[in-house]
Design an enzyme around this catalytic site. Sequence first.
Site, short mmCIF file in Angstrom:
data_model
loop_
_atom_site.label_atom_id
_atom_site.label_comp_id
_atom_site.label_asym_id
_atom_site.label_seq_id
_atom_site.Cartn_x
_atom_site.Cartn_y
_atom_site.Cartn_z
N ASN A 84 0.80 -1.22 0.00
CA ASN A 84 0.00 0.00 0.00
C ASN A 84 0.84 1.28 0.00
O ASN A 84 0.33 2.33 -0.38
CB ASN A 84 -0.92 -0.02 1.22
CG ASN A 84 -1.59 1.31 1.48
OD1 ASN A 84 -2.49 1.72 0.75
ND2 ASN A 84 -1.13 2.02 2.52
N TYR A 112 2.91 9.70 -11.22
CA TYR A 112 1.97 8.94 -10.39
C TYR A 112 1.08 8.06 -11.27
O TYR A 112 0.91 6.86 -11.00
CB TYR A 112 1.11 9.90 -9.57
CG TYR A 112 0.19 9.21 -8.59
CD1 TYR A 112 0.63 8.87 -7.32
CD2 TYR A 112 -1.13 8.92 -8.94
CE1 TYR A 112 -0.21 8.23 -6.41
CE2 TYR A 112 -1.98 8.28 -8.04
CZ TYR A 112 -1.51 7.95 -6.79
OH TYR A 112 -2.35 7.31 -5.90
N THR A 126 -8.09 10.97 3.23
CA THR A 126 -6.92 10.60 4.03
C THR A 126 -6.04 11.84 4.22
O THR A 126 -6.12 12.79 3.45
CB THR A 126 -6.07 9.53 3.33
OG1 THR A 126 -5.50 10.08 2.14
CG2 THR A 126 -6.91 8.31 2.98
#
Length: 251
Positions: free
Chosen positions: A91, A157, A192
């Site tokens: 993760n 990314y 988050t």
Amino acid sequence: MMNDFKDKTAIVTGAGSGIGAAIAIELAARGAHVVAADVDMAAAETTVTKIASTLGNARACQVDVVDPRSVEQMVAFAVENFGGLQLAVNNAGIGGPSETTANYPLDDWHRIIEVNLNGVFYGLKYEIAAMLKSGGGAIVNMSSILGSVGWQNACAYVSTKHALIGLTKTAAMEYAAQNVRINAVGPAFIDTPLLTKNLDADAIGQLAALHPVGRLGTPEEVSALTCFLLSAEASFITGSYHLVDGGYTAK
């Protein structure tokens, strides 16, 4: 359901906060022995403390996923502490600057490739070897909705998250007959600290509006899908990519 991971050992990288912490906490609640791994040892220990407060079993481990030796040591730590390895969630990941492809800084490009792609490869390399010795297991690689669509000014990314899908499919095919299942999860924009720490309310609202459900996702919603894929209920699922995106990619 509460004890379906009983006596299994799990590694979760990036477990110090957000999605990783939610997954580590759910795995422990469902009976797993959890190695909460993070580059930030204090953050990993915070997750372990949360798990301990619910009588779960976990150990903190510091790992730098860009260092293959550190990843190898993380896996060895899990085996030494809990006797084997059956579950893993790769993760750990980072974002990057917002910049067009022609102007993207080389240092940032290389850093994001190292963490988001090479770090997962190192995880698979050592996790699979340990799982084969334990009789098999299940792995989830954390991709993104940006593993299937583009996003302007985020070439590094987006590239890593697309690449993770190919890596997942290839490894899954190689080890399916040896009882190791490997899948990928693609979250949309999740509430988050990594996402929201530098955003104001208006920016967060704009991101939420991109999802047909009208809100950001939660780490627990990503954890629910991830833990399903790790469970025996997903025994015929391998080499696939599963979205948890509030309808984002349905548009």
